[in-house]
Design a protein around this motif. Structure first.
Motif, PDB file in Angstrom:
ATOM      1  N   ALA A   1      42.601  34.194  39.408  1.00  0.00           N
ATOM      2  CA  ALA A   1      41.512  33.267  39.734  1.00  0.00           C
ATOM      3  C   ALA A   1      40.156  33.886  39.399  1.00  0.00           C
ATOM      4  CB  ALA A   1      41.574  32.883  41.210  1.00  0.00           C
ATOM      5  N   GLN A   2      39.995  35.167  39.675  1.00  0.00           N
ATOM      6  CA  GLN A   2      38.739  35.842  39.346  1.00  0.00           C
ATOM      7  C   GLN A   2      38.524  35.854  37.846  1.00  0.00           C
ATOM      8  OE1 GLN A   2      36.402  36.709  41.235  1.00  0.00           O
ATOM      9  NE2 GLN A   2      37.047  37.611  43.171  1.00  0.00           N
TER      10      GLN A   2
ATOM     11  N   ALA B   1      35.245  30.743  32.702  1.00  0.00           N
ATOM     12  CA  ALA B   1      34.521  29.484  32.840  1.00  0.00           C
ATOM     13  C   ALA B   1      33.030  29.641  32.577  1.00  0.00           C
ATOM     14  CB  ALA B   1      34.746  28.910  34.241  1.00  0.00           C
ATOM     15  N   HIS B   2      32.498  30.853  32.746  1.00  0.00           N
ATOM     16  CA  HIS B   2      31.062  31.083  32.582  1.00  0.00           C
ATOM     17  C   HIS B   2      30.733  31.965  31.385  1.00  0.00           C
ATOM     18  CE1 HIS B   2      31.405  29.870  36.834  1.00  0.00           C
ATOM     19  NE2 HIS B   2      30.185  29.386  36.682  1.00  0.00           N
TER      20      HIS B   2
ATOM     21  N   GLU C   1      39.701  33.660  35.728  1.00  0.00           N
ATOM     22  CA  GLU C   1      39.406  32.291  35.301  1.00  0.00           C
ATOM     23  C   GLU C   1      37.947  31.940  35.563  1.00  0.00           C
ATOM     24  OE1 GLU C   1      42.322  30.141  37.488  1.00  0.00           O
ATOM     25  OE2 GLU C   1      43.848  30.277  35.906  1.00  0.00           O
ATOM     26  N   ARG C   2      37.372  32.461  36.637  1.00  0.00           N
ATOM     27  CA  ARG C   2      35.957  32.220  36.911  1.00  0.00           C
ATOM     28  C   ARG C   2      35.080  32.846  35.833  1.00  0.00           C
ATOM     29  NH1 ARG C   2      37.628  33.674  42.293  1.00  0.00           N
ATOM     30  NH2 ARG C   2      37.725  31.831  43.633  1.00  0.00           N
TER      31      ARG C   2
END
Length: 234
Positions: free
Chosen positions: A107-108, A114-115, A110-111
């Motif tokens: 999840a980290q 995303a940016h 993927e964050r």
């Protein structure tokens, strides 16, 4: 150990003769030494240590006896033989982690993706890909300080400061970055491990047992446990 696996009497005697020969070579090197950093002396020292360790092991395996010699173990580190004032040095760091929360780690990553247009997770999006993204985005020190945020649990770590004769040319050692390090060039070493905490806990428990029954109202001064256990090999 079975009798079939025991070293023979001849092997033990040969090891003893090797120690005698190494002693003679070491003494000869010391007697003819040139300066405090004579490489012949250090080479003879290492040969003597290796011969003594081999003899000690064979003696114990064959006769269940030991020698009075204290052989430095790898944990003790080898004596530093590099220059007293190195013109350059290398810093080698190893940090071990356990992936305890893979979903948090992914999840980290993927964050970050995303940016960051340059960051990319492969199609499988597993922990191996996530680690590539995270270490590409964050400095290793930041990941170490935020290990739990990334679903990681810190294990042992070590930091070595090794002397170099000169600064390496760009790209010179990238093919094998750790192959050129001689353990005897390590000036300082700092280790971090939970095993040190266990040792400290055992010592504290022994101290507490020794304090039982003592009289008086004198307060015991507290102390902070060190964040790391340093082993200086220089």
């Amino acid at each position: 150990m079975s009798d079939a696996a025991l070293p023979s009497v001849a092997e033990v005697r040969a090891a003893a003769e090797a120690v005698k020969a190494a002693l003679d070579r070491h003494l000869a090197a010391v007697e003819s030494r040139i300066g405090d950093d004579d490489p012949d002396v250090y080479a003879a020292f290492n040969e003597l240590a290796a011969a003594a360790e081999e003899y000690d092991e064979l003696l114990y395996d064959r006769y269940d006896e030991v020698t009075p010699f204290e052989i430095p173990s790898p944990e003790d580190g080898l004596p530093y033989t590099g220059p007293a004032e190195p013109a350059a040095f290398s810093v080698l760091i190893r940090r071990d982690y356990a992936v305890v929360e893979p979903a948090r780690l992914i999840a980290q990553a993927e964050r970050v993706v995303a940016h960051d247009r340059e960051a990319e997770l492969a199609q499988d999006g597993g922990t191996a890909d996530a680690l590539g993204v995270l270490f590409g985005e964050y400095e290793p020190d930041e990941i170490a300080s935020r290990a739990k945020d990334f679903g990681l649990e810190e294990g042992d770590s070590t930091l070595w400061i090794a002397a170099s004769e000169e600064v390496a040319e760009p790209g010179e050692w990238l093919g094998a970055p750790f192959a050129h390090i001689d353990p005897q060039d390590v000036m300082h070493r700092f280790d971090v491990s939970s095993v040190f905490d266990e040792e400290d806990d055992d010592e504290d428990a022994e101290d507490a047992e020794g304090d039982e029954g003592d009289e008086g109202d004198e307060e015991r001064a507290g102390h902070a446990e060190p964040a790391e256990r340093g082993l200086t090999t220089a």
